[in-house]
Enzyme design. Structure first.
Site, mmCIF file in Angstrom:
data_model
loop_
_atom_site.group_PDB
_atom_site.id
_atom_site.type_symbol
_atom_site.label_atom_id
_atom_site.label_comp_id
_atom_site.label_asym_id
_atom_site.label_seq_id
_atom_site.Cartn_x
_atom_site.Cartn_y
_atom_site.Cartn_z
ATOM 1 N N CYS A 140 -34.195 32.023 18.579
ATOM 2 C CA CYS A 140 -33.978 31.223 19.548
ATOM 3 C C CYS A 140 -32.775 31.291 20.264
ATOM 4 C CB CYS A 140 -34.375 29.741 19.251
ATOM 5 S SG CYS A 140 -36.053 29.781 18.471
ATOM 6 N N HIS A 196 -38.083 24.691 26.344
ATOM 7 C CA HIS A 196 -37.601 25.708 25.186
ATOM 8 C C HIS A 196 -38.271 27.091 25.617
ATOM 9 C CE1 HIS A 196 -35.625 27.247 22.226
ATOM 10 N NE2 HIS A 196 -36.491 26.726 21.031
#
Lengths: 388, 345, 134
Positions: free
Chosen positions: A85, A335
């Site tokens: 991420c 996200h």
């Protein structure tokens, strides 16, 4: 080392883009950033694509050449950068190094993730490629679950109530209302968060960043190249650092220590010559509410176990002590994994340029973005400063 | 059969899963209206199979015996429900126990009889001097077609015995064994079929009773023993009635049968059934007591084994009582999930 | 996914997964699971192979309600950080326990269970889980 400036920034809205592919999103953001910079896209000498899961979710690798081709930029040096991420933050770090080193005058970075092509369980599995396959993924743990292990320890050690931590999500949703790029432009109440279904106890659905698609891009250059850009308000990448921690949470001596948080932040701030108190606008990687609170503590804005008080007191809002995730953060802006690290900087750039609209932090000069990979196994931190 | 040297049991272990379903709950769904053959039966958890249960029982047997892992020469696994049709459970169990690679390992199938046959073969290997110690295991996660009368009883469990020739270690000596087999198709499962079939009442007189009685009588005649010479008798237990009736037919009293009769509370654990019963008896036995075990496997055959306990018996007990006391009841829905009747993929 | 159906990678880890084979650092004394070449804490090499204790306690736990693809059908299940006697920490499922009965500090013991099937006709992966200690 040469000074590095951000002269262009662009992004797509984060959301479920059923009608657009990974390459569509990347190209849209990239071209928006180039237009924002006011340069010719063929002036870009290198392209860094931050992405985590294209191999898993699209069966597509070699994103450097793919995106360059579809953006009409074939010929540039181009790479995919992957750090879970933190792929976006890591790609920006690489782009920064490329300009700072003097090798290139102008480069672009685009962070992109296309998550809605796959079924939910397969997205869960793909995210887990960031963890140790043999000894963590083997157990059936999920990323939500691994963060839940940290969350439970945090509440236990400091006697903090879940309601207090969960309030972080309420803050982010409130901020996102005024962000046209956000996935969820609506407020949620603490009651809604606390009554949303558990995903991996104790973490509830509305404490998790959503699944979404999106891309954000930046154009970086050195001082010489600045002359070619018409921009007058400039943003400098004053510090850029990446640090790792022991990959799996259960192997860390103290799973709450988050050593990587501090290490990366200290390195980036040192390079920029600032301290945490100098930061006007902060972007933290709140993939789960507890990570937001832990970061506020790790950076010294609150003592351990007290980060939630800043949220409760409204100190994270524009005008507060430390305006944080002012465009909605991971929770509400969204996200899209490999895009997140770049979105965070895109959001800070808007603040430093005074383009943040209703959520503008008046006079913001210094911003800090913290992007995590895994459960902070990788931490990428960027310090940005407004210069004229 | 009489073994040519002193061979017996140096350690034993039993395993029964934590979950139970009441026969009444099965009846609630399928409602046959007949009297239920057991009160409740054991149900394996989602992450259990005949292999994992065998491992737990075998580890307990090995630990009880105190035998060095390097001295275990055989792992014989008797089961009719291995997780793989082709690929041995014995190698996984041996690997997990740290016994590999120098060990005889084999999976054996003879319906509910394979466990006692594993014990006889292990004893043979030990008695011949080929190995010092061997593990004999009976284990099953019994399958039954939903709604079939077998579903009331098809249980799950395992028992393992560390068979040894080391006289000082033995807690029971194997005196005699007697096998009695014929081609009697009372119950079967064809290759590739998920559930077994059976021949209803044909499973009684010509199958269970003929073989149990044949083996028990054969052993007693060969050994010159009579029912009153035994302190305990353990029969294969597909339900509660059959073993009690077999005892009656052979002249045993219910008191000799009941200590090793567990089918009422755990159902029929197939290849493990008589061996779990034996573990229960050994946990209660005193030195110098004689025990008769008679298995029955469809297809069909019975092994009768007589044992005499030594001074070592009772020094260590298995975890069976604890396992029997920790029970979590499941309803038919959860049972169907755990048994794999509900499939998601 | 191709990597999820690899037989060799399961095979080569079997002893460590079946038997809790850990490593003890000759320099700092840390005990880690599984065994590996280099100590993650001090960087020393040559960790001694040790079979770890089968008892420990729960440090933290979670209930997985939305599993990854290869655990679909098993939910809900509990994943915990277990600290074994001697200090090594293991991430593992808890079994034979209802999620609502799990507590931090709970004493647990190792059992051998199925973790996942690579596919309905693929190999079955076994390993250590923990159940409440008696």
């Amino acid at each position: 080392m040469k000074r590095v400036f951000i002269v262009g920034a662009g992004a797509t809205k984060v959301g479920e883009h059923w009608d657009r592919s990974l390459r569509d999103l990347a190209v849209e953001a990239l071209l928006a950033a180039v237009r924002d910079a006011g340069i010719d896209k063929r002036d870009v000498q290198a392209l860094y694509v931050g992405n985590m899961m294209s191999g898993e979710l699209q069966g597509q690798e070699h994103l450097g050449a793919l995106v360059a081709t579809w953006a009409g930029m074939a010929g540039v040096a181009a790479f995919k950068v992957e750090a879970a991420c933190a792929s976006g933050g890591a790609a920006l770090h690489q782009a920064y190094l490329a300009v700072a080193s003097g090798l290139y005058d102008c480069v672009a970075v685009v962070g992109v993730e296309k998550m809605t092509d796959a079924l939910p369980h397969d997205v869960t599995s793909a995210l887990l490629t960031a963890e140790d396959q043999e000894y963590v993924v083997f157990t059936g743990a999920t990323f939500v679950g691994l963060n839940a292990l940290v969350y439970r320890m945090y509440m236990s050690r400091y006697g903090v109530k879940q309601e207090d931590v969960a309030r972080f999500a309420v803050h982010c949703h409130k901020m996102a209302v005024n962000n046209p790029y956000a996935q969820f432009r609506r407020e949620v109440t603490l009651e809604e968060v606390m009554s949303s279904p558990p995903i991996a106890d104790p973490i509830r659905l509305l404490e998790c960043a959503p699944v979404g698609d999106g891309a954000a891009a930046l154009v970086l250059c050195n001082e010489d190249f600045l002359k070619r850009s018409p921009r007058d308000v400039l943003v400098e990448v004053a510090g850029s650092a990446v640090a790792t921690d022991i990959l799996s949470v259960h192997e860390r001596r103290d799973p709450l220590a988050m050593a990587g948080f501090r290490k990366a932040a200290e390195a980036a701030m040192k390079r920029a010559g600032i301290e945490a108190k100098d930061v006007d606008v902060l972007e933290v990687h709140d993939a789960f509410t507890v990570l937001g609170v832990l970061t506020l503590e790790a950076l010294g804005y609150a003592p351990p176990g007290k980060g939630w008080q800043l949220v409760a007191e409204g100190q994270l809002e524009p005008g507060g002590e430390i305006p944080t995730n002012t465009m909605g953060g991971l929770k509400a802006r969204g996200h899209p994994v490999g895009g997140t690290g770049v979105y965070q900087v895109f959001d800070i750039v808007r603040q430093l340029r005074g383009e943040a609209g209703a959520n503008q932090v008046e006079g913001a000069e210094i911003g800090l973005a913290q992007n995590l990979g895994g459960v902070a196994g990788t931490v990428a931190v960027h310090v940005l400063r407004r210069v004229r | 059969m009489k073994f040519s040297m002193n061979v017996g049991i140096a350690g034993y272990g039993a395993y029964v899963p934590i979950y139970r379903i009441r026969a009444a709950e099965v009846a609630r769904v399928w409602g046959s209206g007949e009297e239920e053959p057991v009160r409740e039966k054991s149900v394996p958890g989602l992450d259990e199979d005949s292999l994992t249960m065998a491992y737990e029982a075998a580890r307990e047997a090995l630990e009880m015996s105190g035998v060095e892992r390097s001295e275990v020469g055989a792992v014989l696994v008797g089961s009719e429900s291995p997780p793989y049709a082709v690929k041995p459970s014995a190698t996984v169990i041996a690997e997990a126990l740290g016994l590999t690679p120098r060990v005889v390992a084999i999976d054996m199938e003879f319906a509910c009889k394979a466990g006692t046959t594993a014990m006889i073969l292990a004893a043979g290997l030990v008695a011949s001097g080929a190995i010092k110690h061997g593990l004999a295991i009976g284990t099953d996660n019994a399958q039954a077609r939903p709604g079939d009368e077998l579903e009331y009883t098809a249980g799950a469990g395992a028992a393992a015995y560390l068979v040894s020739g080391d006289g000082d270690r033995l807690l029971a000596v194997l005196e005699y064994a007697y096998s009695y087999v014929t081609d009697t198709p009372d119950f079967w499962r064809r290759e590739g079929e998920r559930y077994p079939r059976h021949a209803y009442r044909f499973t009684g007189a010509p199958a269970y009773f003929n073989h149990i009685v044949g083996a028990a009588k054969g052993l007693m005649e060969e050994a010159g023993l009579k029912p009153s010479d035994f302190d305990y008798v353990v029969f294969h237990q597909p339900n509660v009635k059959f073993p009690l009736r077999a005892a009656q037919m052979l002249g045993f009293k219910p008191e000799q049968v009941k200590p090793g009769l567990l089918s009422g509370e755990i159902g029929n654990t197939y290849a493990a059934a008589s061996l779990i019963g034996l573990a229960r008896v050994l946990d209660a036995a005193k030195p110098n007591q004689r025990i008769l075990v008679v298995s029955f496997g469809s297809g069909a055959g019975s092994d009768a084994i007589s044992l005499v306990t030594t001074e070592n018996v009772g020094k260590k007990k298995s975890s069976l009582e604890r396992l029997l006391s920790r029970k979590v009841y499941v309803d038919y829905g959860l049972y169907a999930k755990m048994k794999g009747i509900l499939r998601v993929a | 996914m191709v990597w999820a159906e690899s037989v060799p990678r399961v095979w080569r880890e079997r002893a460590k997964k079946y038997r809790l084979l850990g490593g003890k650092c000759p320099a700092c004394g840390s005990v880690v699971y599984p065994h590996r070449q280099v100590c993650p804490y001090c960087g020393s090499e040559g960790l001694q192979l040790v079979e770890l204790p089968r008892k420990g306690r729960v440090i933290s736990y979670t209930v997985i309600r939305h599993p990854p693809s290869d655990f679909v059908g098993k939910e809900p299940y509990v994943v915990a950080i277990v600290e074994l006697e001697g200090g090594a920490r293991v991430l593992a499922q808890l079994t034979d326990v209802k999620p609502e009965e799990v507590r931090e500090g709970m004493e647990v013991e190792a059992v051998f269970r199925r973790y996942r099937e690579q596919s309905p006709d693929g190999i079955i992966e076994y390993g250590i889980k923990f159940r409440p200690a008696h």
